[in-house]
Motif scaffolding. Structure first.
Motif, PDB file in Angstrom:
ATOM      1  N   THR A 114       0.809  -1.217   0.000  1.00  0.00           N
ATOM      2  CA  THR A 114       0.000   0.000   0.000  1.00  0.00           C
ATOM      3  C   THR A 114       0.845   1.271   0.000  1.00  0.00           C
ATOM      4  N   GLU A 115       2.168   1.128   0.084  1.00  0.00           N
ATOM      5  CA  GLU A 115       3.027   2.302   0.148  1.00  0.00           C
ATOM      6  C   GLU A 115       3.621   2.616  -1.226  1.00  0.00           C
ATOM      7  N   PRO A 116       3.511   3.871  -1.684  1.00  0.00           N
ATOM      8  CA  PRO A 116       4.037   4.238  -3.006  1.00  0.00           C
ATOM      9  C   PRO A 116       5.522   3.936  -3.162  1.00  0.00           C
ATOM     10  N   GLU A 117       6.312   4.198  -2.115  1.00  0.00           N
ATOM     11  CA  GLU A 117       7.755   3.931  -2.216  1.00  0.00           C
ATOM     12  C   GLU A 117       8.023   2.454  -2.493  1.00  0.00           C
ATOM     13  N   ALA A 118       7.278   1.585  -1.816  1.00  0.00           N
ATOM     14  CA  ALA A 118       7.462   0.144  -1.990  1.00  0.00           C
ATOM     15  C   ALA A 118       7.036  -0.298  -3.396  1.00  0.00           C
ATOM     16  N   LEU A 119       5.916   0.213  -3.870  1.00  0.00           N
ATOM     17  CA  LEU A 119       5.433  -0.158  -5.204  1.00  0.00           C
ATOM     18  C   LEU A 119       6.409   0.294  -6.286  1.00  0.00           C
ATOM     19  N   ASN A 120       6.971   1.472  -6.130  1.00  0.00           N
ATOM     20  CA  ASN A 120       7.938   1.965  -7.118  1.00  0.00           C
ATOM     21  C   ASN A 120       9.229   1.159  -7.079  1.00  0.00           C
ATOM     22  N   LEU A 121       9.640   0.768  -5.881  1.00  0.00           N
ATOM     23  CA  LEU A 121      10.825  -0.087  -5.767  1.00  0.00           C
ATOM     24  C   LEU A 121      10.589  -1.425  -6.462  1.00  0.00           C
ATOM     25  N   LEU A 122       9.414  -2.005  -6.279  1.00  0.00           N
ATOM     26  CA  LEU A 122       9.105  -3.282  -6.926  1.00  0.00           C
ATOM     27  C   LEU A 122       9.086  -3.143  -8.440  1.00  0.00           C
ATOM     28  N   LYS A 123       8.570  -2.037  -8.927  1.00  0.00           N
ATOM     29  CA  LYS A 123       8.554  -1.830 -10.382  1.00  0.00           C
ATOM     30  C   LYS A 123       9.975  -1.801 -10.933  1.00  0.00           C
ATOM     31  N   ALA A 124      10.860  -1.117 -10.227  1.00  0.00           N
ATOM     32  CA  ALA A 124      12.256  -1.055 -10.672  1.00  0.00           C
ATOM     33  C   ALA A 124      12.920  -2.425 -10.594  1.00  0.00           C
ATOM     34  N   ALA A 125      12.629  -3.187  -9.542  1.00  0.00           N
ATOM     35  CA  ALA A 125      13.221  -4.527  -9.389  1.00  0.00           C
ATOM     36  C   ALA A 125      12.750  -5.460 -10.504  1.00  0.00           C
ATOM     37  N   ARG A 126      11.477  -5.397 -10.827  1.00  0.00           N
ATOM     38  CA  ARG A 126      10.952  -6.243 -11.904  1.00  0.00           C
ATOM     39  C   ARG A 126      11.546  -5.845 -13.256  1.00  0.00           C
ATOM     40  N   LYS A 127      11.744  -4.550 -13.436  1.00  0.00           N
ATOM     41  CA  LYS A 127      12.356  -4.091 -14.690  1.00  0.00           C
ATOM     42  C   LYS A 127      13.802  -4.561 -14.776  1.00  0.00           C
ATOM     43  N   LEU A 128      14.503  -4.548 -13.660  1.00  0.00           N
ATOM     44  CA  LEU A 128      15.875  -5.052 -13.638  1.00  0.00           C
ATOM     45  C   LEU A 128      15.903  -6.533 -13.980  1.00  0.00           C
ATOM     46  N   ASN A 129      14.987  -7.282 -13.441  1.00  0.00           N
ATOM     47  CA  ASN A 129      14.889  -8.716 -13.730  1.00  0.00           C
ATOM     48  C   ASN A 129      14.699  -8.951 -15.230  1.00  0.00           C
ATOM     49  N   ALA A 130      13.783  -8.196 -15.840  1.00  0.00           N
ATOM     50  CA  ALA A 130      13.529  -8.347 -17.276  1.00  0.00           C
ATOM     51  C   ALA A 130      14.725  -7.890 -18.107  1.00  0.00           C
ATOM     52  N   ALA A 131      15.366  -6.796 -17.686  1.00  0.00           N
ATOM     53  CA  ALA A 131      16.508  -6.276 -18.438  1.00  0.00           C
ATOM     54  C   ALA A 131      17.656  -7.276 -18.463  1.00  0.00           C
ATOM     55  N   ALA A 132      17.911  -7.934 -17.331  1.00  0.00           N
ATOM     56  CA  ALA A 132      18.993  -8.916 -17.264  1.00  0.00           C
ATOM     57  C   ALA A 132      18.728 -10.095 -18.199  1.00  0.00           C
ATOM     58  N   ARG A 133      17.474 -10.484 -18.340  1.00  0.00           N
ATOM     59  CA  ARG A 133      17.121 -11.627 -19.188  1.00  0.00           C
ATOM     60  C   ARG A 133      17.087 -11.288 -20.673  1.00  0.00           C
ATOM     61  N   LEU A 134      16.739 -10.026 -20.996  1.00  0.00           N
ATOM     62  CA  LEU A 134      16.407  -9.709 -22.383  1.00  0.00           C
ATOM     63  C   LEU A 134      17.243  -8.610 -23.023  1.00  0.00           C
ATOM     64  N   HIS A 135      17.791  -7.720 -22.225  1.00  0.00           N
ATOM     65  CA  HIS A 135      18.395  -6.526 -22.810  1.00  0.00           C
ATOM     66  C   HIS A 135      19.899  -6.439 -22.530  1.00  0.00           C
ATOM     67  N   SER A 136      20.457  -5.262 -22.760  1.00  0.00           N
ATOM     68  CA  SER A 136      21.910  -5.080 -22.695  1.00  0.00           C
ATOM     69  C   SER A 136      22.385  -4.695 -21.300  1.00  0.00           C
ATOM     70  N   SER A 137      23.710  -4.648 -21.171  1.00  0.00           N
ATOM     71  CA  SER A 137      24.300  -4.224 -19.895  1.00  0.00           C
ATOM     72  C   SER A 137      23.922  -2.791 -19.561  1.00  0.00           C
ATOM     73  N   ALA A 138      23.805  -1.945 -20.578  1.00  0.00           N
ATOM     74  CA  ALA A 138      23.415  -0.551 -20.338  1.00  0.00           C
ATOM     75  C   ALA A 138      22.013  -0.476 -19.737  1.00  0.00           C
ATOM     76  N   ALA A 139      21.125  -1.334 -20.220  1.00  0.00           N
ATOM     77  CA  ALA A 139      19.762  -1.367 -19.680  1.00  0.00           C
ATOM     78  C   ALA A 139      19.762  -1.854 -18.232  1.00  0.00           C
ATOM     79  N   VAL A 140      20.584  -2.858 -17.954  1.00  0.00           N
ATOM     80  CA  VAL A 140      20.682  -3.391 -16.591  1.00  0.00           C
ATOM     81  C   VAL A 140      21.239  -2.333 -15.644  1.00  0.00           C
ATOM     82  N   MET A 141      22.254  -1.605 -16.069  1.00  0.00           N
ATOM     83  CA  MET A 141      22.848  -0.569 -15.217  1.00  0.00           C
ATOM     84  C   MET A 141      21.840   0.528 -14.898  1.00  0.00           C
ATOM     85  N   LEU A 142      21.016   0.890 -15.890  1.00  0.00           N
ATOM     86  CA  LEU A 142      20.014   1.922 -15.666  1.00  0.00           C
ATOM     87  C   LEU A 142      18.946   1.433 -14.687  1.00  0.00           C
ATOM     88  N   ALA A 143      18.411   0.258 -14.932  1.00  0.00           N
ATOM     89  CA  ALA A 143      17.373  -0.289 -14.041  1.00  0.00           C
ATOM     90  C   ALA A 143      17.917  -0.506 -12.636  1.00  0.00           C
TER      91      ALA A 143
END
Length: 221
Positions: A114-143
């Motif tokens: 229910t906390e915005p900070e937590a939800l935003n952190l989870l969004k970034a973590a999930r994006k990092l997970n996807a970037a590591a599987r599918l995209h480049s090192s630059a994408a991983v560093m950004l996420a």
């Protein structure tokens, strides 16, 4: 009753007895109040120590999860780019990606949904997970950078809760003001370094140079 008290006070032999009653009663009330206050203070101290201890463990566990997820994502993208198809079809790939999934799940279970900070952190973590599987090192560093920046806010908020609980009700107004200031600062953060729009650039056709520039802009004070 009043007549009885009047008679007692008029009788010199009984005045001392009345005074003794009042003195003893006052002493008894003082003992009772002192014992009650001592009990309340003692119970609060036990509660604060227990809560502080548990929150400290939670904070350390969250730090570990964030750092481990960061390292796991870096490992996956590095091996994927170095070994290409050989790694993507190996048991090692399955083990590494399973570990990333476990760490993201650990975050989901630890954070308040229910906390915005937590939800935003989870969004970034999930994006990092996807970037590591599918995209480049630059994408991983950004996420990864976006995730770490948001994790700092979640950790800071938890420490503020610890201090507020330890301070008690007498400091309620001060901490309410601090919460207001923190919310204002967090909203500014979302418009700048913590903008989640940076995550939208991953997988949207941006070049590695563009992603690297987005990442480097976060280091500008």
């Amino acid at each position: 009753m009043w007549a009885w008290w009047s008679e007692m006070l008029r009788d010199p032999t009984k005045v001392g007895l009345v005074a003794a009653w009042f003195t003893g009663g006052a002493a008894l009330v003082g003992v009772v109040i002192s014992a009650a206050v001592s009990t309340i203070v003692s119970r609060r101290a036990v509660y604060i120590n227990a809560v502080t201890s548990e929150r400290s463990k939670w904070i350390e566990a969250l730090r570990d999860t964030i750092s481990n997820l960061s390292a796991a994502a870096d490992r996956v993208v590095t091996l994927r780019q170095a070994k290409a198809a050989d790694y993507a079809e190996s048991v090692e790939w399955a083990t590494d990606t399973q570990e990333m999934h476990r760490l993201v799940t650990d975050l989901v279970l630890r954070l308040n949904p229910t906390e915005p900070e937590a939800l935003n952190l989870l969004k970034a973590a999930r994006k990092l997970n996807a970037a590591a599987r599918l995209h480049s090192s630059a994408a991983v560093m950004l996420a990864d950078e976006v995730m770490v920046r948001h994790a700092q806010w979640v950790l800071k908020a938890e420490w503020e809760r610890v201090k507020e609980e330890a301070a008690g009700w007498s400091q309620a107004l001060r901490f309410r003001y601090r919460r207001w200031r923190r919310r204002s600062a967090y909203n500014r953060f979302l418009l700048r370094d913590g903008s989640l729009e940076k995550l939208d650039a991953i997988g949207a056709g941006k070049t590695d140079l563009e992603l690297t520039l987005l990442r480097s802009q976060m280091d500008v004070a």
